[in-house]
Design an enzyme around this catalytic site. Structure first.
Site, PDB file in Angstrom:
ATOM      1  N   PHE A 184       5.927   7.840  -0.497  1.00 42.28           N
ATOM      2  CA  PHE A 184       4.529   8.230  -0.716  1.00 42.28           C
ATOM      3  C   PHE A 184       3.740   6.969  -1.064  1.00 42.28           C
ATOM      4  O   PHE A 184       4.265   6.063  -1.721  1.00 42.28           O
ATOM      5  CB  PHE A 184       4.471   9.258  -1.854  1.00 42.28           C
ATOM      6  N   SER A 186       1.773   5.777  -3.194  1.00 38.50           N
ATOM      7  CA  SER A 186       1.661   5.239  -4.550  1.00 38.50           C
ATOM      8  C   SER A 186       2.981   4.761  -5.132  1.00 38.50           C
ATOM      9  O   SER A 186       3.005   4.196  -6.228  1.00 38.50           O
ATOM     10  CB  SER A 186       1.073   6.314  -5.480  1.00 38.50           C
ATOM     11  N   LYS A 187       4.087   4.953  -4.422  1.00 37.28           N
ATOM     12  CA  LYS A 187       5.395   4.575  -4.956  1.00 37.28           C
ATOM     13  C   LYS A 187       5.571   3.049  -4.938  1.00 37.28           C
ATOM     14  O   LYS A 187       4.853   2.333  -4.245  1.00 37.28           O
ATOM     15  CB  LYS A 187       6.508   5.232  -4.141  1.00 37.28           C
ATOM     16  N   PRO A 188       6.562   2.538  -5.686  1.00 34.03           N
ATOM     17  CA  PRO A 188       6.792   1.095  -5.653  1.00 34.03           C
ATOM     18  C   PRO A 188       6.977   0.533  -4.243  1.00 34.03           C
ATOM     19  O   PRO A 188       6.524  -0.570  -3.944  1.00 34.03           O
ATOM     20  CB  PRO A 188       8.066   0.938  -6.497  1.00 34.03           C
ATOM     21  N   LEU A 189       7.645   1.298  -3.378  1.00 36.29           N
ATOM     22  CA  LEU A 189       7.720   0.955  -1.953  1.00 36.29           C
ATOM     23  C   LEU A 189       7.171   2.146  -1.189  1.00 36.29           C
ATOM     24  O   LEU A 189       7.823   3.191  -1.102  1.00 36.29           O
ATOM     25  CB  LEU A 189       9.169   0.668  -1.538  1.00 36.29           C
TER      26      LEU A 189
END
Length: 367
Positions: A184, A186-189
């Site tokens: 998604f 907004s995730k770190p990756l």
């Protein structure tokens, strides 16, 4: 707002040449479903997680669902997990007819309390699903040991927020029967839509997952098992491949920014998240706990500082799940966290000046 909660525009500006080239390559070859970038990404991600297999899927939710399907979760089977997480963790259990069994969280980390798991195990327990909340892995060695003592119960790490984190020097997603993450945005990756991945060392489970994600097909039009349409688009795989080029830098930045927040907030009347000495946190959200949260949120909003609440109501209090779960222990810590947590702006491109602006506004709001 004067600054973004997550600065995806700055990230894209830094990676524009690489991401644009990756996307153009897909547009040129036209293999939008299961194109070569899918296998390329799976190989790269498996190497990072230290696992034999990586299977990309349509979302982090789909990753959890497919993993549970490979375990042949049946109606009435129980999955022990946390009530303090996003709904996707439990909706996949309920969709298959399973029963989420909730135990409480640690008050300082907000992660599943491993010490409470064993008492919740019954003959119907099919899996244990710890969530690596906010980017910090749970005590996976303790959880795996409990599962092993009880006949080899499957352990699934919901690592939607923790790809890139480590636990005792080992990477998140490579610590249990299954690891499942989300891409998604907004995730770190993250990608530029929905996407996710599964990780395992088990050949049979990996093969089952690959078949399930393409409608249960072992070969074209041979449906060996019940499946779903769970593939990750080639274009989204291309985006993640582009982002991998500076992912190590981004993780280092997240660790540094998180540590700087921890130090700057140390004297304020709030509760910081505890990060255990044997692991790190990639800060998918930088979350603190405050009293009088609504007043603090409003004061920060007036100062131009965006916030978010991860998560305002525990899942055993959600209308969709309160009659479909089993509460194995009292849940006072989850209830308290839901009333007090608040997430601050966090991304690898957050500058020190921006961070100072957040801290100053928070200090004023708490005065």
């Amino acid at each position: 707002m004067s600054l973004p909660f997550i600065d995806l525009k700055a990230q894209y500006a830094a990676l524009k040449t690489s991401i644009d080239a990756r996307i153009q390559r897909v547009l040129d070859h036209g293999q939008y479903i299961m194109g070569p970038e899918v296998q390329e990404l799976e190989t790269a991600l498996a190497a990072r997680a230290g696992t034999k297999h990586c299977i990309t899927v349509a979302s982090g939710t789909e990753a959890l669902l497919i993993a549970l399907m490979t375990l042949d979760l049946q109606p009435g089977d129980e999955v022990i997990t946390t009530p303090f997480t996003f709904a996707a963790t439990v909706e996949t259990i309920v969709l298959l007819g399973g029963v989420p069994v909730f135990v409480d969280i640690e008050p300082d980390s907000c992660n599943l309390d491993a010490a409470l798991i064993e008492a919740a195990i019954t003959p119907r327990t099919k899996a244990i699903m710890p969530v690596s909340l906010y980017g910090q892995v749970c005590d996976m060695d303790a959880i795996n040991a409990i599962a092993s003592r009880h006949g080899g119960i499957a352990v699934m790490e919901d690592a939607a927020q923790s790809f890139g984190a480590t636990y005792k020097g080992r990477p998140s997603c490579g610590l249990s029967t299954w690891g499942a993450t989300s891409f998604f945005p907004s995730k770190p990756l993250g990608c530029y839509g929905d996407g996710g991945a599964l990780f395992t060392d088990d050949d049979a489970l990996a093969q089952a997952a690959r078949e399930i994600r393409v409608h249960g097909q072992s070969q074209r039009y041979t449906h060996t098992r019940v499946g779903v349409g769970g593939r990750m688009d080639t274009l989204q795989c291309a985006v993640v491949l582009g982002k991998l080029e500076r992912f190590d830098w981004e993780i280092a930045r997240r660790l540094a920014i998180g540590e700087r927040y921890q130090q700057q907030l140390g004297a304020l009347p709030l509760q910081r998240l505890a990060v255990r000495e044997d692991r790190d946190c990639v800060w998918a959200q930088f979350t603190v706990q405050v009293d009088e949260r609504e007043a603090v949120v409003q004061a920060l909003k007036q100062a131009g500082i965006p916030t978010a609440i991860h998560y305002p109501r525990p899942l055993h209090r959600q209308p969709a799940y309160e009659q479909r779960c089993r509460v194995a222990t009292p849940l006072p810590q989850a209830e308290a966290a839901a009333r007090r947590v608040m997430s601050l702006p966090m991304s690898a491109d957050l500058s020190e000046a921006q961070q100072d602006e957040v801290v100053a506004a928070l200090r004023a709001a708490l005065a």
